[in-house]
Scaffold this active site. Structure first.
Site, PDB file in Angstrom:
ATOM      1  N   GLU A 163      35.796 -42.316   8.035  1.00  0.00           N
ATOM      2  CA  GLU A 163      35.168 -43.527   7.524  1.00  0.00           C
ATOM      3  C   GLU A 163      35.181 -43.521   6.000  1.00  0.00           C
ATOM      4  O   GLU A 163      34.865 -42.499   5.389  1.00  0.00           O
ATOM      5  CB  GLU A 163      33.718 -43.652   8.026  1.00  0.00           C
ATOM      6  CG  GLU A 163      33.148 -45.019   7.773  1.00  0.00           C
ATOM      7  CD  GLU A 163      31.744 -45.201   8.357  1.00  0.00           C
ATOM      8  OE1 GLU A 163      31.351 -46.354   8.587  1.00  0.00           O
ATOM      9  OE2 GLU A 163      31.044 -44.199   8.567  1.00  0.00           O
ATOM     10  N   GLY A 297      26.412 -36.992   4.314  1.00  0.00           N
ATOM     11  CA  GLY A 297      25.333 -36.292   4.991  1.00  0.00           C
ATOM     12  C   GLY A 297      25.745 -35.955   6.400  1.00  0.00           C
ATOM     13  O   GLY A 297      25.603 -34.817   6.847  1.00  0.00           O
ATOM     14  N   ALA A 298      26.272 -36.939   7.111  1.00  0.00           N
ATOM     15  CA  ALA A 298      26.759 -36.744   8.473  1.00  0.00           C
ATOM     16  C   ALA A 298      27.633 -37.935   8.826  1.00  0.00           C
ATOM     17  O   ALA A 298      27.643 -38.946   8.126  1.00  0.00           O
ATOM     18  CB  ALA A 298      25.596 -36.618   9.452  1.00  0.00           C
ATOM     19  N   GLU A 300      29.098 -40.306  12.292  1.00  0.00           N
ATOM     20  CA  GLU A 300      28.784 -40.633  13.679  1.00  0.00           C
ATOM     21  C   GLU A 300      29.994 -40.689  14.587  1.00  0.00           C
ATOM     22  O   GLU A 300      30.052 -41.546  15.500  1.00  0.00           O
ATOM     23  CB  GLU A 300      28.040 -41.966  13.734  1.00  0.00           C
ATOM     24  CG  GLU A 300      28.845 -43.200  13.329  1.00  0.00           C
ATOM     25  CD  GLU A 300      28.769 -43.533  11.853  1.00  0.00           C
ATOM     26  OE1 GLU A 300      29.110 -44.672  11.484  1.00  0.00           O
ATOM     27  OE2 GLU A 300      28.379 -42.658  11.065  1.00  0.00           O
ATOM     28  N   ASN A 301      30.980 -39.830  14.436  1.00  0.00           N
ATOM     29  CA  ASN A 301      32.102 -39.817  15.373  1.00  0.00           C
ATOM     30  C   ASN A 301      31.566 -39.750  16.799  1.00  0.00           C
ATOM     31  O   ASN A 301      30.749 -38.885  17.125  1.00  0.00           O
ATOM     32  CB  ASN A 301      32.988 -38.585  15.125  1.00  0.00           C
ATOM     33  CG  ASN A 301      33.258 -38.363  13.657  1.00  0.00           C
ATOM     34  OD1 ASN A 301      33.813 -39.211  12.987  1.00  0.00           O
ATOM     35  ND2 ASN A 301      32.855 -37.199  13.157  1.00  0.00           N
ATOM     36  N   GLU A 334      22.418 -40.607  13.175  1.00  0.00           N
ATOM     37  CA  GLU A 334      23.775 -40.540  13.737  1.00  0.00           C
ATOM     38  C   GLU A 334      23.790 -40.874  15.221  1.00  0.00           C
ATOM     39  O   GLU A 334      24.726 -41.517  15.713  1.00  0.00           O
ATOM     40  CB  GLU A 334      24.371 -39.158  13.497  1.00  0.00           C
ATOM     41  CG  GLU A 334      24.441 -38.737  12.035  1.00  0.00           C
ATOM     42  CD  GLU A 334      25.064 -39.795  11.133  1.00  0.00           C
ATOM     43  OE1 GLU A 334      26.026 -40.460  11.557  1.00  0.00           O
ATOM     44  OE2 GLU A 334      24.571 -39.956  10.004  1.00  0.00           O
ATOM     45  N   HIS A 337      23.726 -44.482  15.903  1.00  0.00           N
ATOM     46  CA  HIS A 337      25.048 -45.091  15.721  1.00  0.00           C
ATOM     47  C   HIS A 337      25.860 -45.120  17.013  1.00  0.00           C
ATOM     48  O   HIS A 337      26.801 -45.913  17.132  1.00  0.00           O
ATOM     49  CB  HIS A 337      25.856 -44.298  14.686  1.00  0.00           C
ATOM     50  CG  HIS A 337      25.671 -44.751  13.278  1.00  0.00           C
ATOM     51  ND1 HIS A 337      25.795 -46.060  12.890  1.00  0.00           N
ATOM     52  CD2 HIS A 337      25.400 -44.043  12.147  1.00  0.00           C
ATOM     53  CE1 HIS A 337      25.608 -46.150  11.585  1.00  0.00           C
ATOM     54  NE2 HIS A 337      25.359 -44.950  11.106  1.00  0.00           N
ATOM     55  N   GLU A 356      24.862 -49.441   9.310  1.00  0.00           N
ATOM     56  CA  GLU A 356      24.074 -48.461   8.568  1.00  0.00           C
ATOM     57  C   GLU A 356      22.614 -48.856   8.399  1.00  0.00           C
ATOM     58  O   GLU A 356      21.726 -48.014   8.468  1.00  0.00           O
ATOM     59  CB  GLU A 356      24.725 -48.203   7.211  1.00  0.00           C
ATOM     60  CG  GLU A 356      26.127 -47.616   7.295  1.00  0.00           C
ATOM     61  CD  GLU A 356      26.166 -46.279   8.023  1.00  0.00           C
ATOM     62  OE1 GLU A 356      25.101 -45.671   8.284  1.00  0.00           O
ATOM     63  OE2 GLU A 356      27.282 -45.831   8.349  1.00  0.00           O
TER      64      GLU A 356
END
Length: 881
Positions: A163, A297-298, A300-301, A334, A337, A356
């Site tokens: 992303e 930070g992270a 969301e795959n 996450e 998401h 987001e």
């Protein structure tokens, strides 16, 4: 995606850095689909079968893919995205007819055109491509992350971060969010490595030569930016079942003792969201993966969420409540998401805020449910303050704006998308009522599951659920920048409420723009809940003032009941004095907002700093940590802006306010004390030891530090960062050496981060130079920008750091990922001390001749904040006593 490890921040504290992306550019809200940065829609993918093989010796990878495509219009070429790849071969087959492709790469448009003799007719075909590329070290696309084990051996992980538009760096693809497809991944890996992708692994084949092939099940239809593959010498926890979904934590070897808290938080979030959305989790499994080098930070795959280590791996016994809260926040964000972003995805990047902002809103709901004692909606006031801080700039932007080229999409990952977006959603939820709002969201998700949506789709679902004109109300908040300040005035019989745009800087020339270029809007439909005495009034405030009856001239008037509105409030002197005199009667968030709004008016020179000092005096008996973090943050800026001879006066005010609180709390936590008092204690200790220069506080911190150095005892995790900041600010070379060693040999990721940031607080020039030199090599590139930002913010370190930055500009640009440069430069705004304020001309001249690779809007915002701080410094020096 959690944009970065966001720490609570308000617009005034140069010592407390919120890790965040800032916006690229924004003025218009409609998307021009005719631009040549968009792919044609005559051919679209339905399924990818991808095989990837990384080489950990050469840091190269090879790939092979079959893409099932649907042809909607006859064509003799196929256009898809690719960049930083070498495409060796491509052909397309339709009903037994094979077309070999000519390959034409366009690096500027990040596209590849595959053309051939003959024509593909409407129907289906299969595209076959072989390709190769580099495992880069820029923390984007398909890249390498490095770590050293306990024996000093270096190991590498091949991992992904796609992303917004970096899947095209890993495999040729239709890299736009509405071109969803099913993915079947195969990864060829060293035999002793763990391989992870979005779906469960369904089989392993021994390839010989020390390699194996791991095949993964088909995914749901999803966007390319959500694809993930991670390969490396990693360990996975045993699966923890949440309903039918197995959850694992995956990390470097030797970190299994740091998995349990994250498992607990993940299971809670998965169950909470499944219930809240009334929709099953869309994945087949859920892996949470800690990556040593990670720019965000992270991410969301779907089914394979990647994290910074410090936001996933945690020992509850050695972590502060704030650190634990942050881990729960990011995990919840996450996992939210998986529904809002993965199951239903924005049609194009202008709608990123749908992903987001809503994930941020849901993270707060989930964290508040996980531990109500954290009082998460009140502490969100600090995060909302960061959004207020940026959105009060003339160089702000709307939440939603035009995204044309890939770099525009990168500019969406900022505090306006996340914190402002979530604040606007919370304001709407409170106005409609939680049940109505939830019903509308569930309707939206069910209508668009496995597909894409845009902002108007959300408004339609909420209007259907509420029977109210949501779009008409919300267009002001989403499609124009800025926010209003609501003014409340009174006489003996009535109050009058009106609005006007808020801005920190009245001199637009100092912001580097003219009046027509200001991005702050003009009028908003403001959802107001106003209490006058015992009467509650609920209405939309527009361009015309509204009057309300005042039954008793001494009635308390509160113009933002509950504190949910995304706007400032100013009261006339009479009403303001009445609120301060009855401060204890207000709800926690109302108290915070009153202080935050007054500080904003102080910083914008609408009121004098004495008014803010009066508020500090009025709230001295309060114990809300959020309120005192706000006040401490403001005192930090006042201290930085004050001349050397005025610092003693600032210190005196700080100590008069905070010493009674520390005397009451002490340095040691009581077994039965409320959760928030640990944060309050840390805030007070750091302020007294750095702003107040209180000798007893400094001595106590040094004593605790000596005990830790001698291993006699450990510092309470809740105050350790504060103690380290005090010790470093008053420390010597021996203290530096100990903190440096602890940074190099941490027991947890949180400890590593604490000691790293403590290194930025030393004031001896030679020690500052040592830390600066470390940013060129030893400090991970994901952390280096924040170290420099912190050093730029120091009274004594600021000038040294600015000189270092300008002298090593090219080296820093080469070492740090492009999207981290704006974060590094955020500290420039704090160069306002006696030692550094004279740099203003050099700073502006430097950036005129040294453009940054991405984040031009962010730089403009930083320079506007710099102008605001300099203007405030001038007023402060004239008034402070």
């Amino acid at each position: 995606m959690a944009a970065d490890p966001v720490h609570k921040k308000i617009f005034c504290n140069p010592h407390n850095h919120s890790f965040q992306f800032l916006s690229e550019s924004a003025t218009v809200t409609s998307v021009d689909t005719s631009t040549n940065f968009r792919l044609p829609r005559n051919i679209v993918p339905t399924k990818y079968a991808i095989r990837i093989r990384p080489d950990f010796e050469t840091f190269r990878f090879t790939g092979y893919e079959l893409v099932n495509i649907r042809i909607d219009e006859s064509s003799s070429s196929i256009v898809l995205n690719a960049t930083e790849l070498e495409i060796d071969f491509a052909k397309v087959d339709q009903e037994g007819t094979t077309h070999d492709c000519r390959i034409e790469l366009d690096s500027e448009l990040e596209r590849v055109t595959l053309s051939f003799e003959g024509t593909l007719e409407p129907g289906h075909a299969v595209l076959e491509i072989t390709f190769q590329g580099s495992l880069n070290d820029q923390l984007s696309g398909f890249y390498r992350s490095k770590f050293t084990d306990e024996n000093g051996n270096t190991h590498y992980i091949a991992t992904t971060q796609f992303e917004a538009t970096d899947a095209r760096k890993a495999f040729p693809c239709f890299d736009e969010p509405d071109l969803k497809a099913v993915f079947a991944i195969e990864l060829d890996t060293p035999s002793d490595y763990l391989a992870v992708s979005n779906a469960p692994d369904i089989g392993t084949t021994d390839l010989g030569g020390g390699y194996k092939r791991v095949a993964f099940a088909d995914t749901i239809p999803m966007s390319t930016y959500l694809v993930a593959f991670v390969i490396g010498p990693l360990e996975a926890s045993p699966p923890h079942m949440s309903g039918d979904t197995p959850i694992r934590i995956i990390s470097k070897p030797g970190q299994s003792h740091l998995h349990q808290f994250a498992l607990k938080a993940a299971a809670h979030a998965l169950e909470f969201f499944t219930d809240w959305f009334s929709i099953p989790y869309p994945g087949s499994k859920l892996d949470l993966i800690a990556i040593p080098d990670f720019a965000f930070g992270a991410m969301e795959n779907l089914g394979a969420v990647t994290f910074r280590e410090t936001l996933l791996l945690v020992d509850p016994e050695r972590s502060s409540s704030s650190e634990l809260e942050r881990v729960v926040d990011v995990i919840s964000h996450e996992i939210a998401h998986m529904w809002f972003g993965d199951l239903v995805t924005m049609k194009w990047w202008n709608g990123l805020w749908l992903n987001e902002a809503f994930a941020t809103f849901m993270e707060l709901l989930a964290t508040d449910h996980f531990n109500p004692e954290w009082n998460r909606w009140v502490s969100f006031g600090l995060s909302k303050g960061a959004a207020f801080g940026t959105d009060g700039l003339h160089n702000t932007r709307p939440i939603e704006f035009t995204v044309v080229k890939p770099s525009d999409a990168e500019g969406m990952f900022d505090v306006l998308t996340y914190e402002k977006g979530a604040s606007v959603l919370r304001m709407l939820e409170r106005y409609l009522g939680p049940d109505t709002f939830r019903s509308g969201i569930t309707r939206y998700l069910n209508s668009h599951r496995f597909a894409n949506a845009e902002t108007t789709d959300l408004w339609t679902a909420l209007e259907e659920a509420s029977d109210q004109p949501i779009a008409q109300t919300m267009v002001d908040w989403v499609f124009q920048g800025g926010y209003p300040i609501v003014h409340v005035s009174s006489n003996d019989s009535e109050i009058t409420i009106s609005q006007k745009p808020f801005s920190y800087l009245s001199d637009l020339a100092r912001a580097g723009i003219n009046e027509e270029e200001s991005q702050i809007g003009t009028i908003w439909n403001v959802p107001l809940s106003v209490r006058v005495g015992t009467q509650l009034h609920k209405f939309l405030l527009g361009s015309e003032p509204i009057t309300l009856p005042l039954q008793n001239p001494h009635d308390l008037v509160i113009a933002n009941i509950g504190g949910w509105g995304f706007f400032r409030v100013s009261y006339d002197k009479e009403l303001s004095g009445r609120l301060l005199a009855n401060f204890s009667q207000l709800a926690d968030l109302e108290k915070f907002n009153l202080a935050s709004d007054l500080w904003a008016q102080t910083l914008s020179l609408m009121v004098g700093v004495d008014h803010f000092f009066e508020l500090i005096e009025a709230v001295k008996d309060e114990e809300d940590p959020n309120l005192w973090e706000l006040i401490s943050s403001a005192l930090h800026l006042i201290d930085l802006a004050a001349s050397s001879e005025k610092q003693e006066a600032v210190a005196k005010r700080c100590n008069n306010s905070l010493l009674p609180i520390l005397d009451k709390l002490g340095f040691e936590a009581r077994p039965d004390e409320q959760e928030g008092l640990a944060r309050l204690r840390a805030t007070v200790i750091e302020a007294l030891g750095t702003i107040g220069h209180d000798n007893e506080t400094i001595a106590e911190c040094k004593d605790l530090f000596v005990k830790e150095m001698s291993a006699e005892s450990d510092i309470d995790p809740n105050i350790v960062s504060a103690v380290l900041a005090v010790v470093a600010a008053n420390g010597d070379e021996a203290d530096f050496a100990f903190i440096l060693d602890k940074y190099r040999h941490p027991s947890t990721p949180q400890e590593e981060n604490r000691y790293l940031m403590a290194l930025t607080k030393f004031e001896h020039p030679e020690l500052i130079k040592k830390v600066l030199k470390m940013t060129l090599g030893e400090i991970r590139s994901q952390n280096g920008p924040f170290v420099i930002a912190s050093l730029l913010s120091g009274r004594t370190s600021g000038v040294l750091t600015w000189n270092f930055l300008t002298e090593n500009w090219d080296a820093l640009l080469e070492r740090f990922p492009d999207n981290t440069i704006p974060r590094m430069l955020s500290g420039v705004a704090a160069l306002i001390s006696d030692e550094s304020y004279s740099l203003e001309g050099k700073i502006r001249t430097f950036f005129e001749s040294h453009p940054i690779p991405t984040g031009e809007k962010s730089l403009k915002q930083t320079l506007e904040k710099y102008a605001i701080y300099l203007t405030f410094r001038k007023r402060l020096l004239e008034t402070i006593r």
